[in-house]
Motif scaffolding. Structure first.
Motif, PDB file in Angstrom:
ATOM      1  N   THR A 241      16.398 -11.433 -42.852  1.00  0.00           N
ATOM      2  CA  THR A 241      15.889 -12.767 -43.183  1.00  0.00           C
ATOM      3  C   THR A 241      16.960 -13.552 -43.939  1.00  0.00           C
ATOM      4  O   THR A 241      17.811 -12.970 -44.615  1.00  0.00           O
ATOM      5  CB  THR A 241      14.614 -12.715 -44.064  1.00  0.00           C
ATOM      6  N   LEU A 242      16.876 -14.851 -43.775  1.00  0.00           N
ATOM      7  CA  LEU A 242      17.809 -15.745 -44.469  1.00  0.00           C
ATOM      8  C   LEU A 242      16.993 -16.912 -45.030  1.00  0.00           C
ATOM      9  O   LEU A 242      16.286 -17.590 -44.278  1.00  0.00           O
ATOM     10  CB  LEU A 242      18.855 -16.262 -43.475  1.00  0.00           C
ATOM     11  N   ALA A 243      17.082 -17.109 -46.345  1.00  0.00           N
ATOM     12  CA  ALA A 243      16.348 -18.214 -46.987  1.00  0.00           C
ATOM     13  C   ALA A 243      17.349 -19.166 -47.619  1.00  0.00           C
ATOM     14  O   ALA A 243      18.332 -18.732 -48.225  1.00  0.00           O
ATOM     15  CB  ALA A 243      15.409 -17.668 -48.062  1.00  0.00           C
ATOM     16  N   ASP A 272      25.607  -2.936 -40.509  1.00  0.00           N
ATOM     17  CA  ASP A 272      26.849  -3.084 -41.289  1.00  0.00           C
ATOM     18  C   ASP A 272      27.484  -4.449 -41.058  1.00  0.00           C
ATOM     19  O   ASP A 272      28.033  -5.054 -41.990  1.00  0.00           O
ATOM     20  CB  ASP A 272      27.851  -1.976 -40.918  1.00  0.00           C
ATOM     21  N   ASP A 273      27.436  -4.934 -39.823  1.00  0.00           N
ATOM     22  CA  ASP A 273      27.998  -6.261 -39.543  1.00  0.00           C
ATOM     23  C   ASP A 273      27.269  -7.328 -40.356  1.00  0.00           C
ATOM     24  O   ASP A 273      27.886  -8.241 -40.910  1.00  0.00           O
ATOM     25  CB  ASP A 273      27.907  -6.587 -38.044  1.00  0.00           C
ATOM     26  N   LEU A 274      25.940  -7.196 -40.418  1.00  0.00           N
ATOM     27  CA  LEU A 274      25.154  -8.171 -41.190  1.00  0.00           C
ATOM     28  C   LEU A 274      25.426  -8.061 -42.684  1.00  0.00           C
ATOM     29  O   LEU A 274      25.523  -9.074 -43.383  1.00  0.00           O
ATOM     30  CB  LEU A 274      23.659  -7.955 -40.926  1.00  0.00           C
ATOM     31  N   LYS A 275      25.558  -6.814 -43.152  1.00  0.00           N
ATOM     32  CA  LYS A 275      25.816  -6.623 -44.593  1.00  0.00           C
ATOM     33  C   LYS A 275      27.136  -7.264 -45.000  1.00  0.00           C
ATOM     34  O   LYS A 275      27.294  -7.716 -46.132  1.00  0.00           O
ATOM     35  CB  LYS A 275      25.831  -5.131 -44.934  1.00  0.00           C
ATOM     36  N   LEU A 278      26.186 -11.662 -44.047  1.00  0.00           N
ATOM     37  CA  LEU A 278      25.065 -12.458 -44.592  1.00  0.00           C
ATOM     38  C   LEU A 278      25.231 -12.903 -46.054  1.00  0.00           C
ATOM     39  O   LEU A 278      24.797 -14.009 -46.401  1.00  0.00           O
ATOM     40  CB  LEU A 278      23.741 -11.715 -44.418  1.00  0.00           C
ATOM     41  N   PRO A 279      25.851 -12.086 -46.934  1.00  0.00           N
ATOM     42  CA  PRO A 279      26.002 -12.577 -48.315  1.00  0.00           C
ATOM     43  C   PRO A 279      26.763 -13.899 -48.371  1.00  0.00           C
ATOM     44  O   PRO A 279      26.349 -14.824 -49.075  1.00  0.00           O
ATOM     45  CB  PRO A 279      26.787 -11.452 -49.004  1.00  0.00           C
ATOM     46  N   LEU A 280      27.826 -14.011 -47.600  1.00  0.00           N
ATOM     47  CA  LEU A 280      28.617 -15.253 -47.602  1.00  0.00           C
ATOM     48  C   LEU A 280      27.819 -16.402 -46.976  1.00  0.00           C
ATOM     49  O   LEU A 280      27.792 -17.524 -47.505  1.00  0.00           O
ATOM     50  CB  LEU A 280      29.932 -15.028 -46.829  1.00  0.00           C
ATOM     51  N   GLY A 292      18.683 -16.779 -50.275  1.00  0.00           N
ATOM     52  CA  GLY A 292      19.215 -15.414 -50.240  1.00  0.00           C
ATOM     53  C   GLY A 292      18.970 -14.766 -48.893  1.00  0.00           C
ATOM     54  O   GLY A 292      18.596 -15.438 -47.924  1.00  0.00           O
ATOM     55  N   TYR A 293      19.165 -13.470 -48.832  1.00  0.00           N
ATOM     56  CA  TYR A 293      18.979 -12.760 -47.560  1.00  0.00           C
ATOM     57  C   TYR A 293      18.403 -11.379 -47.820  1.00  0.00           C
ATOM     58  O   TYR A 293      18.497 -10.869 -48.949  1.00  0.00           O
ATOM     59  CB  TYR A 293      20.318 -12.623 -46.818  1.00  0.00           C
TER      60      TYR A 293
END
Ligand SMILES: C[S@@+](CC[C@H](N)C(=O)[O-])C[C@H]1O[C@@H](n2cnc3c(N)ncnc32)[C@H](O)[C@@H]1O
Length: 300
Positions: A241-243, A272-275, A278-280, A292-293
Motif C-alpha cells: 500500500t502507498l498513502a 525486495d524490489d519494493l522494499k 517504496l520508501p523513496l 507512508g507505505y
C-alpha cells in the motif's frame, strides 16, 4: 455506469504504485524463454495526454508522477534511483522520447511494450470512447498490429467475463491485472468472486488486484477476503500500500489518499524490489505525516 474516466486520474499516486509493480512483474516474467499471456480486465485508454483538459482539470498527476519526474530529469539523481523506480521512470521517458512529461502510459501500454512475439495480449474495456482510443494504441505496441492475429485481442466486453473466458491460457504462463474503478460497490464483490474462480481455473497465474484504500468496510473487507482466498488456494501473495495522506472514507470526497496492490503468486524478487523503491516513492509523494507505505506477504 460510464461516469468514470481514467484520464482524470492518470499518473496520480495510485497509478504510480500500480504501474511500478505491473512493469516490474512484466519485465520479470518476460525474462523466461516461454510464452506469456497478459490479461487486462479493465484497460482504460492505454496512453494518456498530460495536456488533456481532463488531466489539467483534476491535476492528479501532481500527486504522483509529476513529483517523481524531477528525479529522472536530474542525471545525478537518476543514476542513484532504486532499480524498480528507475525502470518505471525509464519506461515513461521512452514513451515521451524526451525529458518533458507529455504522455503517461496506462496498464495495457506498459504491459504490451514488454511483450514479445511469442506472447499474447488480452485487453478488455467497457467504455466505448476509451475502447476507441485504446484501439489507436494498438499500433504502438510490440505485438502484431492486426486484430486478426490470434495473439492480440482487444474487446469491448465486461473484463470479469473476459478473464473467465481466457484462463487458463494456452501458454500456461499468465499475468492478469484486475483494475476496476470501484465506483460501483459491486466491484469489490466481483473482484473477490473472480479471484476465487480464477485460482481454481488457473492456480499458477500471477494476478494483480488494484484497490482504493478507504476508511470503509468494503475496502478493508476486500483485503481480508483476498488473503483468505489465497490461503484456501495455497497461493503465495504480496500486498503493498502507498498513502500520500490520511485515509478518507470515500474515494471522491477529498481525493483518494491511499491505494493498494494485492498480488497472487508474485515473483520472489518483488518484495525486495519494493522494499528498495517504496520508501523513496512514499517520501516524495506524501503530503503530511500520515503518508507512508506498507509491504506484507505470505509466510509460505
Ligand atoms: C481504473 S480504470 C483502468 C486503468 C488502467 N487499468 C490503467 O492502469 O491504465 C478502470 C476502467 O475500467 C473500465 N470499466 C468499468 N467497468 C468495466 C467492466 N466491467 N469491464 C471492463 N472495463 C470496465 C472503465 O471504463 C475504466 O476505463
Amino acid at each position: 455506469m460510464f461516469s468514470y474516466r481514467h484520464a482524470f486520474h492518470a499518473g496520480n499516486h495510485a497509478d504510480v504504485l500500480k504501474h511500478m509493480i505491473l512493469l516490474n512483474i512484466c519485465q520479470y516474467m518476460t525474462q523466461k524463454d516461454k510464452p506469456l499471456t497478459y490479461i487486462d480486465t479493465h484497460a482504460g485508454v492505454g496512453v494518456y495526454q498530460m495536456g488533456n483538459p481532463m488531466a489539467q482539470k483534476s491535476g492528479e498527476a501532481q500527486t504522483g508522477i509529476a513529483k517523481l519526474w524531477p528525479m529522472w530529469q536530474n542525471k545525478g539523481q537518476r543514476n542513484q534511483l532504486p532499480p524498480m523506480l528507475h525502470a518505471y521512470l525509464q519506461h515513461i521517458f521512452e514513451l515521451n522520447g524526451a525529458d518533458e512529461l507529455k504522455h503517461y502510459p496506462g496498464s495495457p501500454y506498459i504491459a504490451s511494450r514488454n511483450l514479445r512475439e511469442i506472447d499474447r495480449l488480452r485487453v478488455f474495456e467497457l467504455h466505448p470512447t476509451d475502447m476507441r482510443l485504446l484501439d489507436e494504441m494498438i499500433n504502438r505496441i510490440n505485438l502484431p498490429d492486426s486484430r486478426d492475429d490470434k495473439r492480440v485481442l482487444f474487446k469491448t466486453v465486461d473484463g470479469f467475463v473476459g478473464l473467465k473466458a481466457n484462463i487458463p491460457p494456452a501458454s500456461r504462463r499468465g499475468l492478469v491485472l484486475i483494475d476496476p474503478s470501484y465506483e460501483i460497490k459491486d466491484d469489490y464483490t466481483k473482484v473477490a468472486k473472480a479471484m476465487k474462480d480464477a485460482l481454481i481455473r488457473f492456480p499458477t497465474g500471477t494476478y494483480c488486484i488494484w484497490y482504493p484504500v478507504l476508511a470503509r468496510q468494503e475496502s478493508r473487507n476486500l483485503v481480508t477476503q483476498l488473503e483468505r482466498i489465497a490461503a484456501d488456494a495455497g497461493a503465495k501473495w504480496l500486498h503493498a500500500t502507498l498513502a500520500v495522506g490520511e485515509v478518507q472514507p470515500a474515494q471522491m470526497a477529498a481525493g483518494l489518499q491511499a491505494s493498494g496492490m494485492f498480488v497472487f503468486n508474485p515473483p520472489y524478487t518483488l518484495a525486495d524490489d519494493l522494499k528498495a523503491a517504496l520508501p523513496l516513492v512514499a517520501d516524495k509523494l506524501k503530503t503530511d505525516a500520515a503518508g507512508g507505505y506498507e509491504i506484507a506477504h505470505s509466510k509460505n
